[in-house]
Scaffold this active site. Sequence first.
Site, mmCIF file in Angstrom:
data_model
loop_
_atom_site.group_PDB
_atom_site.id
_atom_site.type_symbol
_atom_site.label_atom_id
_atom_site.label_comp_id
_atom_site.label_asym_id
_atom_site.label_seq_id
_atom_site.Cartn_x
_atom_site.Cartn_y
_atom_site.Cartn_z
ATOM 1 N N LYS A 1 -42.327 16.076 -7.300
ATOM 2 C CA LYS A 1 -42.044 15.521 -8.638
ATOM 3 C C LYS A 1 -43.212 14.655 -9.117
ATOM 4 C CE LYS A 1 -38.204 13.524 -7.272
ATOM 5 N NZ LYS A 1 -38.230 13.942 -5.853
ATOM 6 N N ARG B 1 -30.267 10.197 -10.940
ATOM 7 C CA ARG B 1 -30.121 10.799 -9.619
ATOM 8 C C ARG B 1 -28.672 11.067 -9.290
ATOM 9 N NH1 ARG B 1 -35.158 9.054 -7.337
ATOM 10 N NH2 ARG B 1 -35.273 9.642 -5.159
ATOM 11 N N ARG C 1 -47.705 12.953 3.670
ATOM 12 C CA ARG C 1 -48.099 12.376 2.370
ATOM 13 C C ARG C 1 -48.884 11.074 2.563
ATOM 14 N NH1 ARG C 1 -43.736 11.332 -2.118
ATOM 15 N NH2 ARG C 1 -42.661 10.345 -0.385
ATOM 16 N N ARG D 1 -46.098 5.834 2.892
ATOM 17 C CA ARG D 1 -44.927 5.097 2.420
ATOM 18 C C ARG D 1 -43.976 4.739 3.560
ATOM 19 N NH1 ARG D 1 -42.773 8.165 -2.944
ATOM 20 N NH2 ARG D 1 -40.794 7.832 -1.853
ATOM 21 N N ARG E 1 -32.607 10.570 3.279
ATOM 22 C CA ARG E 1 -32.894 10.864 1.864
ATOM 23 C C ARG E 1 -32.430 12.276 1.510
ATOM 24 N NH1 ARG E 1 -39.033 9.599 2.005
ATOM 25 N NH2 ARG E 1 -39.094 10.280 -0.166
HETATM 26 P P1 AP5 Z 1 -44.686 14.186 -4.136
HETATM 27 O O1 AP5 Z 1 -45.228 14.687 -5.436
HETATM 28 O O2 AP5 Z 1 -45.027 12.783 -3.735
HETATM 29 O O3 AP5 Z 1 -43.096 14.442 -4.059
HETATM 30 P P2 AP5 Z 1 -41.894 13.716 -4.806
HETATM 31 O O4 AP5 Z 1 -40.913 14.774 -5.182
HETATM 32 O O5 AP5 Z 1 -42.405 12.841 -5.904
HETATM 33 O O6 AP5 Z 1 -41.341 12.894 -3.591
HETATM 34 P P3 AP5 Z 1 -40.741 11.434 -3.500
HETATM 35 O O7 AP5 Z 1 -40.644 11.147 -2.035
HETATM 36 O O8 AP5 Z 1 -41.547 10.457 -4.325
HETATM 37 O O9 AP5 Z 1 -39.363 11.629 -4.114
HETATM 38 P P4 AP5 Z 1 -38.150 10.736 -3.860
HETATM 39 O O10 AP5 Z 1 -37.230 11.247 -4.906
HETATM 40 O O11 AP5 Z 1 -37.661 10.728 -2.472
HETATM 41 O O12 AP5 Z 1 -38.760 9.270 -4.055
HETATM 42 P P5 AP5 Z 1 -38.784 8.241 -5.262
HETATM 43 O O13 AP5 Z 1 -40.097 7.590 -5.253
HETATM 44 O O14 AP5 Z 1 -38.282 8.835 -6.521
HETATM 45 O O15 AP5 Z 1 -45.169 15.216 -3.013
HETATM 46 C C1 AP5 Z 1 -44.864 14.993 -1.641
HETATM 47 C C2 AP5 Z 1 -46.041 15.455 -0.759
HETATM 48 O O16 AP5 Z 1 -46.160 16.871 -0.881
HETATM 49 C C3 AP5 Z 1 -47.418 14.872 -1.166
HETATM 50 O O17 AP5 Z 1 -48.163 14.573 -0.028
HETATM 51 C C4 AP5 Z 1 -48.074 16.009 -1.965
HETATM 52 O O18 AP5 Z 1 -49.479 15.978 -1.844
HETATM 53 C C5 AP5 Z 1 -47.485 17.229 -1.293
HETATM 54 N N1 AP5 Z 1 -47.327 18.351 -2.221
HETATM 55 C C6 AP5 Z 1 -46.935 18.319 -3.523
HETATM 56 N N2 AP5 Z 1 -46.908 19.546 -4.056
HETATM 57 C C7 AP5 Z 1 -47.287 20.400 -3.043
HETATM 58 C C8 AP5 Z 1 -47.461 21.801 -2.968
HETATM 59 N N3 AP5 Z 1 -47.246 22.600 -4.010
HETATM 60 N N4 AP5 Z 1 -47.828 22.328 -1.771
HETATM 61 C C9 AP5 Z 1 -48.068 21.532 -0.694
HETATM 62 N N5 AP5 Z 1 -47.939 20.179 -0.709
HETATM 63 C C10 AP5 Z 1 -47.543 19.624 -1.877
HETATM 64 O O19 AP5 Z 1 -37.654 7.209 -4.775
HETATM 65 C C11 AP5 Z 1 -37.844 6.415 -3.629
HETATM 66 C C12 AP5 Z 1 -36.613 5.528 -3.422
HETATM 67 O O20 AP5 Z 1 -36.424 4.667 -4.569
HETATM 68 C C13 AP5 Z 1 -35.272 6.278 -3.278
HETATM 69 O O21 AP5 Z 1 -35.046 6.715 -1.958
HETATM 70 C C14 AP5 Z 1 -34.286 5.185 -3.718
HETATM 71 O O22 AP5 Z 1 -34.080 4.231 -2.693
HETATM 72 C C15 AP5 Z 1 -35.038 4.495 -4.862
HETATM 73 N N6 AP5 Z 1 -34.737 5.098 -6.163
HETATM 74 C C16 AP5 Z 1 -35.614 5.748 -6.980
HETATM 75 N N7 AP5 Z 1 -34.986 6.176 -8.085
HETATM 76 C C17 AP5 Z 1 -33.682 5.792 -7.964
HETATM 77 C C18 AP5 Z 1 -32.536 5.980 -8.784
HETATM 78 N N8 AP5 Z 1 -32.604 6.659 -9.940
HETATM 79 N N9 AP5 Z 1 -31.354 5.444 -8.368
HETATM 80 C C19 AP5 Z 1 -31.286 4.762 -7.202
HETATM 81 N N10 AP5 Z 1 -32.334 4.584 -6.372
HETATM 82 C C20 AP5 Z 1 -33.534 5.096 -6.750
#
Ligand code: AP5
Length: 216
Positions: free
Chosen positions: A13, A88, A127, A160, A171
């Site tokens: 994402k 979410r 990552r 992270r 997660r």
């Molecule tokens: P990346 O682009 O970083 O993936 P992502 O989908 O953004 O992953 P996140 O871990 O950030 O998502 P998440 O939803 O768990 O975390 P968030 O920060 O929102 O890519 C991942 C890796 O893959 C990278 O190394 C990249 O280089 C590689 N990659 C990408 N594309 C690729 C490809 N095509 N091929 C190969 N490799 C590839 O949330 C974190 C925490 O915040 C949550 O757990 C929760 O505690 C809190 N939180 C956030 N939003 C909310 C909400 N709305 N409500 C409640 N709690 C929330």
Amino acid sequence: MRLVLVGPPGAGKGTQAQYVAVHLSVPQISTGDIFRANVGQGTPLGLEAKKYMNAGDLVPDEITINMVRNRLAEDDAAKGFLLDGFPRTVPQALELDNILADLGTRLDVVLELVVDDDEVVRRLSGRRTCRGCKRIWHVDFDPPTVNGICDACGGELFQRDDDNAATIQNRLSVYAASTAPLVAFYAERGMLVGIDATGPVDDITERAIDALRRFG
Ligand code: AP5
């Protein structure tokens, strides 16, 4: 365009949001990034959010929804936005409807990045993120030229706190229990478009932009 990006942790994402938001000329609004910025600055919001994030649990709605309400009211979001990581859950989606109705607008489309769990684990385990410009890297799939240093800005790369094996599994469980119903909710409303999010990053960006064209 007012767009939500949804998909499991590690679906890409954040990676895709960087390019799609630029293409659409809208701000990328990531709740995870806002929480992490607050954790980094040691704010009360950050201290509270950190407890949930490090366990891989969702931060409570009363914190998250107010934060999004305030962010969407900022000037740069008036003509469109890309929301990454919010909503979410179905209750968060209903609150988003209310927030947007108060702002006199509505959501256009929800883009789902479809990736299986094994790929997610591979992606999250390797990552690395730049402390400076926040560019996302991967030790195998998208490595920087010099280990630990960002090619884009020379900043230090870090792993992270929630990218460890136990937290990744939680997660994924939280996603299946809380976010998968949200995908069905938007599908029933006819607002969901899903794309295969495996393969080269550029190809996925092209698929995303192509899918979004149909929503205008
Ligand atoms: P990346 O682009 O970083 O993936 P992502 O989908 O953004 O992953 P996140 O871990 O950030 O998502 P998440 O939803 O768990 O975390 P968030 O920060 O929102 O890519 C991942 C890796 O893959 C990278 O190394 C990249 O280089 C590689 N990659 C990408 N594309 C690729 C490809 N095509 N091929 C190969 N490799 C590839 O949330 C974190 C925490 O915040 C949550 O757990 C929760 O505690 C809190 N939180 C956030 N939003 C909310 C909400 N709305 N409500 C409640 N709690 C929330």
